[in-house]
Scaffold this active site. Structure first.
Site, mmCIF file in Angstrom:
data_model
loop_
_atom_site.group_PDB
_atom_site.id
_atom_site.type_symbol
_atom_site.label_atom_id
_atom_site.label_comp_id
_atom_site.label_asym_id
_atom_site.label_seq_id
_atom_site.Cartn_x
_atom_site.Cartn_y
_atom_site.Cartn_z
ATOM 1 C CB THR A 196 -3.657 -6.970 -5.212
ATOM 2 O OG1 THR A 196 -4.311 -5.795 -4.490
ATOM 3 C CG2 THR A 196 -2.588 -6.480 -6.081
ATOM 4 N NE ARG A 224 -7.820 2.980 -2.665
ATOM 5 C CZ ARG A 224 -7.312 1.808 -2.895
ATOM 6 N NH1 ARG A 224 -7.293 0.841 -4.057
ATOM 7 N NH2 ARG A 224 -6.606 1.129 -1.891
ATOM 8 N N GLY A 226 -4.542 2.801 -5.196
ATOM 9 C CA GLY A 226 -3.732 2.123 -4.185
ATOM 10 C C GLY A 226 -2.592 1.918 -4.465
ATOM 11 C CG ASP A 227 -0.609 -1.360 -1.991
ATOM 12 O OD1 ASP A 227 -1.927 -1.630 -2.353
ATOM 13 O OD2 ASP A 227 0.201 -2.417 -2.103
ATOM 14 C CB THR A 247 -2.082 -8.391 -2.130
ATOM 15 O OG1 THR A 247 -3.633 -8.424 -2.023
ATOM 16 C CG2 THR A 247 -1.651 -9.744 -1.220
ATOM 17 N N GLY A 248 -3.079 -5.918 -0.182
ATOM 18 C CA GLY A 248 -3.840 -5.449 1.192
ATOM 19 C C GLY A 248 -4.410 -4.223 0.997
ATOM 20 C CB THR A 249 -5.935 -1.983 3.407
ATOM 21 O OG1 THR A 249 -6.864 -3.070 3.753
ATOM 22 C CG2 THR A 249 -6.851 -0.727 3.490
#
Length: 332
Positions: A196, A224, A226-227, A247-249
């Site tokens: 990200t 899907r 994400g955040d 940034t991440g899962t």
């Protein structure tokens, strides 16, 4: 005390280009140089705005546009592919003075999703638009549109092939018009599923802003999201506390509302910016098995970052202070 006040920076900015498995033996010297150069250009793009007295919102947009245009990063030009072989892009912006925000999800033709997110914030009654509706709005605002093949990069396609093979899924046909001879894109590193880009800034007026943009995760399915485009999870800004880009899962960041949680600890518990970032990332996020990181700035011009992965592409710069660029865990 007066001397200390005079020496305090008038503005500050931090950026990230994704967190993940970025060990010193994972990047070639050419790759490392390319990433550091890309981070430098993005940080300077934002800093130029702030030096000229521009707003924090203009600065974070400028920095993220630079990262979206760079094929090394998982956003815009270098976005990863879905399982269907498409690029579905998400982005968000938020400004801290009025708590205004805009976000987009699943766009496939808008060249710079972060600019579209800002248009949603400033020229629509909504906070988030998605898919074809978001791109219809983008056209109504005259934003640059590209053929989906523009987002194709060989390294991201090979990452898709590997992931689909791991899942025993069929590999789709490559996009028509895809450029297989992109030397800049060939230096891209697959940092895993955490790519990200983002920026946070505070301007000379003390207003903070945040922006985040991403291509999501390799081989993502079923639309899907994400955040990154979710206000409070991957992006948040409030003058009462701070501005955060994550940034991440993404699934873990959504569950913890990571960006808002950092701000809440600053505002309601009086924690320092760095302590709040560490509390959320190193403790709360790690506790539930999440991985990634955040960057943050405060109206007081403090800068912080925290990540629980082996590396995070990052940079910071402030009025009267030198640019600092980091890649690995033990970088400054």
């Amino acid at each position: 005390m007066a001397d200390a006040a005079e020496a305090a920076p008038k503005w500050a900015l931090a950026i990230h280009g994704g967190a993940g498995v970025i060990d010193r033996n994972a990047l070639t010297p050419d790759q490392e140089k390319a990433y550091r150069d890309g981070l430098t250009r993005a940080a300077e793009a934002g800093a130029r705005v702030l030096r000229a007295g521009g707003t924090s919102l203009d600065a974070v947009e400028a920095a993220v546009v630079e990262l979206e245009n760079n094929p090394l990063f998982n956003a815009g030009r270098g976005a990863v592919f879905t399982a269907e072989g498409k690029n579905e892009l998400d982005a968000a912006v938020m400004e801290g003075r009025g708590l205004k925000a805009g976000a987009v999800a699943g766009v496939t033709r808008t060249r710079n999703p972060v600019s579209l997110a800002r248009q949603v914030m400033e020229h629509s009654p909504h906070v988030m638009l998605m898919g074809t509706g978001a791109e219809t709005f983008a056209r109504s605002r005259g934003l640059p549109e590209v053929d989906p093949a523009y987002f194709y990069t060989p390294q991201r396609w090979r990452a898709l092939e590997r992931e689909l093979a791991r899942q025993n899924l069929a590999v789709p046909a490559r996009p028509r018009g895809a450029d297989e001879d992109d030397r800049a894109a060939a230096l891209a590193h697959d940092e895993g599923k955490r790519g990200t880009v983002g920026a946070v800034a505070v301007d000379i007026r003390g207003d903070v802003a945040a922006a985040t943009s991403t291509g999501g995760t390799t081989a993502k399915r079923w639309g899907r999201v994400g955040d990154a485009p979710i206000i409070g999870a991957g992006t948040y800004a409030a003058n009462a506390s701070c501005a955060v880009s994550a940034t991440g899962t993404g699934e873990y960041f959504i569950r913890l509302t990571v960006a808002r949680e950092v701000c809440a600890l600053v505002e309601h518990k009086g924690m320092s910016l760095q302590a709040a970032a560490d509390e959320v990332v190193q403790k709360k996020l790690s506790k539930i098995g999440g991985d990634g990181g955040v960057i943050a700035v405060s109206p007081g011009r403090d800068i912080a970052w925290s990540f629980n992965t082996s590396g995070m592409y990052r940079a910071r710069i402030a009025d009267g202070q030198p640019l600092v660029v980091g890649v690995y865990k033990d970088d400054p």
